[in-house]
Design a protein around this motif. Structure first.
Motif: not given
Length: 183
Positions: A43, A47, A105, A109
């Motif tokens: 993840v 991200g 995430l 991000l």
């Protein structure tokens, strides 16, 4: 803002990112089945990369500025805390597995977007920014063992949330007071 403050901001964001990633792996290995702990790494990579892609896709609608990078960094720190809260608030059950994927995430991000924006705005010093990135990530990976032993997983992630707030303060005078007041 000097070039050194941009380097410090990149250092702090990546320091926090690796600390968050490894701390999350520890939490996942304790709260969900240990063989799902790798999800934290997957993840995180998704991200970080998705942040750069999102910024590229939105380039027609979002004009990169150092102020926006500071806001993204602050948002990263705040969502890191929200992610931890969600994981603690909703103990693991198999039907909640998507929450354990999606919650981390979002911070990764935002961190990826912040770093991409900083690198985009400072192309001429990208090599030295990359050096600050590597040093921050390395120190995060080295220090997380001590932090986890000394403070535990949840407190370590809360400490990791302070670094992007400090990065925002280094990037922008406008967000300096807000960044210092947060987690």
């Amino acid at each position: 803002m000097t070039m050194m403050t941009v380097h410090v901001a990149v250092f702090l964001i990546t320091l926090s990112g690796l600390t968050f990633e490894i701390g999350l792996t520890r939490i996942y290995s304790a709260t969900i089945w240990y063989h799902y702990a790798f999800i934290a790494v997957s993840v995180a990579l998704l991200g970080w990369g998705l942040g750069g892609v999102a910024l590229h896709v939105l380039r027609r609608f979002v004009t990169p500025t150092i102020e926006k990078a500071a806001l993204l960094s602050m948002s990263y720190g705040a969502t890191l805390v929200v992610c931890l809260w969600l994981i603690v608030q909703f103990p693991f059950r198999l039907e909640r597995l998507p929450l354990y994927f999606i919650a981390p995430l979002v911070p990764f991000l935002l961190a990826g977007m912040a770093l991409s924006m900083i690198f985009h705005l400072n192309r001429e010093i990208a090599s030295t920014l990359y050096f600050a990135d590597l040093i921050g990530a390395s120190l995060g990976a080295l220090s997380v063992t001590f932090l986890l032993e000394r403070f535990g997983s949840e407190s370590t992630l809360l400490l990791a949330a302070a670094a992007p707030m400090a990065a925002a303060a280094f990037l922008s005078r406008r967000y300096r007071k807000a960044a210092i007041r947060r987690p």
